[in-house]
Design a protein around this motif. Sequence first.
Motif, PDB file in Angstrom:
ATOM      1  N   LEU A 152      85.587 -47.432   0.173  1.00 42.68           N
ATOM      2  CA  LEU A 152      84.771 -48.544  -0.328  1.00 42.68           C
ATOM      3  C   LEU A 152      85.660 -49.706  -0.783  1.00 42.68           C
ATOM      4  O   LEU A 152      85.374 -50.866  -0.484  1.00 42.68           O
ATOM      5  CB  LEU A 152      83.874 -48.057  -1.469  1.00 42.68           C
ATOM      6  N   VAL A 153      86.738 -49.395  -1.481  1.00 41.30           N
ATOM      7  CA  VAL A 153      87.681 -50.435  -1.912  1.00 41.30           C
ATOM      8  C   VAL A 153      88.290 -51.128  -0.690  1.00 41.30           C
ATOM      9  O   VAL A 153      88.337 -52.360  -0.607  1.00 41.30           O
ATOM     10  CB  VAL A 153      88.787 -49.851  -2.815  1.00 41.30           C
ATOM     11  N   GLY A 154      88.744 -50.334   0.261  1.00 42.11           N
ATOM     12  CA  GLY A 154      89.354 -50.897   1.467  1.00 42.11           C
ATOM     13  C   GLY A 154      88.397 -51.803   2.215  1.00 42.11           C
ATOM     14  O   GLY A 154      88.776 -52.887   2.666  1.00 42.11           O
ATOM     15  N   GLY A 155      87.150 -51.389   2.333  1.00 42.85           N
ATOM     16  CA  GLY A 155      86.154 -52.208   3.028  1.00 42.85           C
ATOM     17  C   GLY A 155      85.950 -53.559   2.364  1.00 42.85           C
ATOM     18  O   GLY A 155      85.849 -54.590   3.049  1.00 42.85           O
ATOM     19  N   LEU A 156      85.911 -53.568   1.043  1.00 41.79           N
ATOM     20  CA  LEU A 156      85.750 -54.847   0.340  1.00 41.79           C
ATOM     21  C   LEU A 156      86.971 -55.736   0.514  1.00 41.79           C
ATOM     22  O   LEU A 156      86.851 -56.952   0.676  1.00 41.79           O
ATOM     23  CB  LEU A 156      85.461 -54.622  -1.141  1.00 41.79           C
ATOM     24  N   TYR A 157      88.149 -55.126   0.495  1.00 38.37           N
ATOM     25  CA  TYR A 157      89.352 -55.937   0.710  1.00 38.37           C
ATOM     26  C   TYR A 157      89.407 -56.500   2.131  1.00 38.37           C
ATOM     27  O   TYR A 157      89.820 -57.644   2.326  1.00 38.37           O
ATOM     28  CB  TYR A 157      90.622 -55.156   0.387  1.00 38.37           C
ATOM     29  N   TYR A 158      88.982 -55.721   3.111  1.00 37.41           N
ATOM     30  CA  TYR A 158      88.930 -56.256   4.479  1.00 37.41           C
ATOM     31  C   TYR A 158      87.988 -57.456   4.547  1.00 37.41           C
ATOM     32  O   TYR A 158      88.303 -58.482   5.150  1.00 37.41           O
ATOM     33  CB  TYR A 158      88.477 -55.181   5.483  1.00 37.41           C
ATOM     34  N   SER A 159      86.823 -57.347   3.912  1.00 38.53           N
ATOM     35  CA  SER A 159      85.861 -58.457   3.900  1.00 38.53           C
ATOM     36  C   SER A 159      86.441 -59.684   3.214  1.00 38.53           C
ATOM     37  O   SER A 159      86.284 -60.812   3.693  1.00 38.53           O
ATOM     38  CB  SER A 159      84.574 -58.048   3.184  1.00 38.53           C
ATOM     39  N   ARG A 160      87.104 -59.462   2.088  1.00 40.02           N
ATOM     40  CA  ARG A 160      87.698 -60.582   1.351  1.00 40.02           C
ATOM     41  C   ARG A 160      88.808 -61.264   2.164  1.00 40.02           C
ATOM     42  O   ARG A 160      88.935 -62.477   2.156  1.00 40.02           O
ATOM     43  CB  ARG A 160      88.264 -60.110   0.021  1.00 40.02           C
ATOM     44  N   ALA A 161      89.610 -60.455   2.834  1.00 44.78           N
ATOM     45  CA  ALA A 161      90.698 -61.024   3.627  1.00 44.78           C
ATOM     46  C   ALA A 161      90.141 -61.874   4.763  1.00 44.78           C
ATOM     47  O   ALA A 161      90.622 -62.980   5.018  1.00 44.78           O
ATOM     48  CB  ALA A 161      91.591 -59.918   4.170  1.00 44.78           C
TER      49      ALA A 161
END
Length: 124
Positions: free
Chosen positions: A75-84
């Motif tokens: 879940l954390v990784g997915g949000l960081y991908y979206s933010r990037a």
Amino acid sequence: YNDALIQRGDLLSASKDYAGAIADYSKYLTAKPSDVKVLKVRGQAYLDSGNEPSALADFEKATSLAPTDAEALTLVGGLYYSRAAAEYNTSGDPDKAIPIYDKAIASTNAAIAANANYAGAYYY
């Protein structure tokens, strides 16, 4: 009482009453702030309501309490991908997006290390 808060929060979330669900999960977390499962479901309710910063805070707290929880790490990784991706689309500057992608990659790699079967399901 606390179990009833979780159950009602789940029902409210399922009916898309995210504010109500978040309120119930928050009341529960006041009594049990280290409950990783409830941090993840409240984080998902925040995410579903469009509040990504609060969702990320809950997911990151869950990973700090349970560093090998593949679901929380994913879940954390997915949000960081979206933010990037959003940063790159907004600025057009890959140098601003790369540090955010690095966080996403680190979280995803940790999820795979924690449970390759769980994390791998997100890629197929």
